[in-house]
Design a protein around this motif. Structure first.
Motif, PDB file in Angstrom:
ATOM      1  N   PHE A  86      10.747  -3.039   3.144  1.00 36.33           N
ATOM      2  CA  PHE A  86       9.881  -1.852   3.199  1.00 36.33           C
ATOM      3  C   PHE A  86      10.588  -0.845   4.102  1.00 36.33           C
ATOM      4  O   PHE A  86      11.523  -1.190   4.804  1.00 36.33           O
ATOM      5  CB  PHE A  86       8.482  -2.189   3.763  1.00 36.33           C
ATOM      6  N   ALA A  87      10.122   0.396   4.048  1.00 38.33           N
ATOM      7  CA  ALA A  87      10.678   1.385   4.973  1.00 38.33           C
ATOM      8  C   ALA A  87       9.596   2.348   5.435  1.00 38.33           C
ATOM      9  O   ALA A  87       9.238   2.383   6.598  1.00 38.33           O
ATOM     10  CB  ALA A  87      11.847   2.135   4.345  1.00 38.33           C
ATOM     11  N   CYS A  88       9.007   3.126   4.512  1.00 42.33           N
ATOM     12  CA  CYS A  88       8.165   4.247   4.945  1.00 42.33           C
ATOM     13  C   CYS A  88       6.716   3.862   5.216  1.00 42.33           C
ATOM     14  O   CYS A  88       6.060   4.459   6.038  1.00 42.33           O
ATOM     15  CB  CYS A  88       8.234   5.351   3.897  1.00 42.33           C
ATOM     16  N   ARG A  89       6.203   2.921   4.507  1.00 42.02           N
ATOM     17  CA  ARG A  89       4.785   2.488   4.562  1.00 42.02           C
ATOM     18  C   ARG A  89       3.801   3.536   4.044  1.00 42.02           C
ATOM     19  O   ARG A  89       2.595   3.370   4.194  1.00 42.02           O
ATOM     20  CB  ARG A  89       4.366   2.086   5.991  1.00 42.02           C
ATOM     21  N   GLY A  93       4.243   5.233   0.760  1.00 41.86           N
ATOM     22  CA  GLY A  93       4.415   5.560  -0.648  1.00 41.86           C
ATOM     23  C   GLY A  93       5.505   6.570  -0.945  1.00 41.86           C
ATOM     24  O   GLY A  93       5.431   7.258  -1.963  1.00 41.86           O
ATOM     25  N   MET A  94       6.503   6.652  -0.085  1.00 40.24           N
ATOM     26  CA  MET A  94       7.569   7.629  -0.306  1.00 40.24           C
ATOM     27  C   MET A  94       8.908   6.991  -0.681  1.00 40.24           C
ATOM     28  O   MET A  94       9.667   7.550  -1.459  1.00 40.24           O
ATOM     29  CB  MET A  94       7.806   8.464   0.966  1.00 40.24           C
ATOM     30  N   CYS A  95       9.219   5.834  -0.089  1.00 40.14           N
ATOM     31  CA  CYS A  95      10.596   5.328  -0.206  1.00 40.14           C
ATOM     32  C   CYS A  95      10.796   4.442  -1.423  1.00 40.14           C
ATOM     33  O   CYS A  95      11.930   4.284  -1.895  1.00 40.14           O
ATOM     34  CB  CYS A  95      10.984   4.567   1.057  1.00 40.14           C
ATOM     35  N   GLY A  96       9.764   3.825  -1.932  1.00 34.59           N
ATOM     36  CA  GLY A  96       9.882   2.990  -3.124  1.00 34.59           C
ATOM     37  C   GLY A  96      10.428   1.597  -2.877  1.00 34.59           C
ATOM     38  O   GLY A  96      10.733   0.876  -3.815  1.00 34.59           O
ATOM     39  N   CYS A 102       9.000  -1.115  -1.258  1.00 43.72           N
ATOM     40  CA  CYS A 102       8.093  -2.228  -0.963  1.00 43.72           C
ATOM     41  C   CYS A 102       7.491  -2.859  -2.226  1.00 43.72           C
ATOM     42  O   CYS A 102       6.536  -3.631  -2.119  1.00 43.72           O
ATOM     43  CB  CYS A 102       6.960  -1.748  -0.069  1.00 43.72           C
ATOM     44  N   CYS A 134       2.591  -1.105  -0.048  1.00 47.40           N
ATOM     45  CA  CYS A 134       2.083  -0.350   1.115  1.00 47.40           C
ATOM     46  C   CYS A 134       0.868   0.490   0.762  1.00 47.40           C
ATOM     47  O   CYS A 134       0.120   0.894   1.649  1.00 47.40           O
ATOM     48  CB  CYS A 134       3.182   0.529   1.712  1.00 47.40           C
TER      49      CYS A 134
HETATM   50  S1  FES Z   1       7.133   1.154   2.086  1.00 54.86           S
HETATM   51 FE1  FES Z   1       7.905   3.024   1.200  1.00 54.86          FE
HETATM   52  S2  FES Z   1       6.827   3.123  -0.689  1.00 54.86           S
HETATM   53 FE2  FES Z   1       5.945   1.383   0.258  1.00 54.86          FE
END
Ligand code: FES
Ligand code: SF4
Ligand code: SF4
Length: 234
Positions: free
Chosen positions: A44-47, A49-52, A54, A66
């Motif tokens: 995961f990265a952004c938590r 819904g931006m990074c894709g 997770c 997330c």
């Molecule tokens: S953690 Fe980035 S989209 Fe879910």
């Protein structure tokens, strides 16, 4: 709740995770790694819904974890979390995304500009048909959920898949791009847009409410058009 452990030949492992209000599936996985088993691998990265990064399979369906609340997807007490389907498993909840992004490259999913940084910014009319088509698919976050949901990807490992084709259609409609012909040729082959059976799973599962199915239909029309266009006279 159960979480996939190991590689392709792994198995589900049960964990007891306390339920919390507004708890997401990613919160569950994070709790397990922080409090129950620090060796659990996930991404995961952004938590937000931006990074894709997770995306996982939750009770058999690909989802962005997330933004997925446990209350919405748990079936009674059942919550089974596994890596994305249609991709090799690295370990636990981590799918190997290489073939997914290699296919973006095969579909010429990169912008090929004519302008240089010395030129003025391009002015593209927001109301033009091409701009509207390009904008329709631009919000893709590369999560791979559509790819995991597509049966054609499962049956034909060579198939470029909905995300790469959605990206190709976005660029085909970008009037600043110069690789339109090459891109249409790249997606016209047996493993390209014509392999899609319009099953719609990609569109039903896309968390950004995009429609790769519609983009693929556009590519089908455009590739037919160049196939039957008369050659320009010498
Ligand atoms: S953690 Fe980035 S989209 Fe879910
Ligand atoms: S519409 Fe095409 S790309 Fe989308 S899931 Fe169906 S077969 Fe796959
Ligand atoms: S088209 Fe939708 S589901 Fe597919 S990678 Fe992009 S954001 Fe994810």
């Amino acid at each position: 709740m159960k979480v996939w452990r190991g590689g392709a030949d792994g198995a589900f492992q049960a964990f007891d995770v306390p339920r919390q209000p507004s708890q997401t599936v990613l919160d569950v996985v994070t709790y397990i790694q922080r409090h129950l088993d620090p060796t659990l691998a996930y991404r995961f990265a952004c938590r937000v819904g931006m990074c894709g990064s997770c995306a996982m399979t939750v009770n058999g369906r690909p989802r962005w974890t997330c933004r997925t609340h446990v209350d919405k997807v748990a079936q009674g007490e059942r919550l089974e979390i596994a890596p994305l389907a249609n991709l090799p498993v690295v370990r636990d909840l981590v799918a190997d995304m290489r073939e997914f992004f290699d296919k973006w490259a095969r579909a010429r999913g990169h912008f090929t500009p004519a302008a240089t940084r010395a030129d003025d910014l391009a002015k593209v009319d927001p109301a033009s048909a091409a701009r509207r088509e390009a904008d329709a698919g631009i919000e893709c976050i590369g999560c791979g959920i559509c790819y995991a949901a597509c049966d054609i990807v499962k049956w034909n490992r060579d198939y470029l898949g909905p995300a790469a084709l959605n990206r190709a259609w976005t660029l085909v409609n970008d009037v600043r791009d110069t690789a339109r012909e090459e891109r249409l040729q790249a997606v016209a082959g047996d493993a390209g847009c014509h392999a899609c059976h319009t099953l719609m799973s990609c569109t039903e599962h896309c968390p950004k409410a995009l429609s790769p199915t519609r983009a693929i239909a556009g590519l089908k029309r455009a590739t037919w058009r160049i196939a039957f266009e008369p050659e320009a006279p010498e």
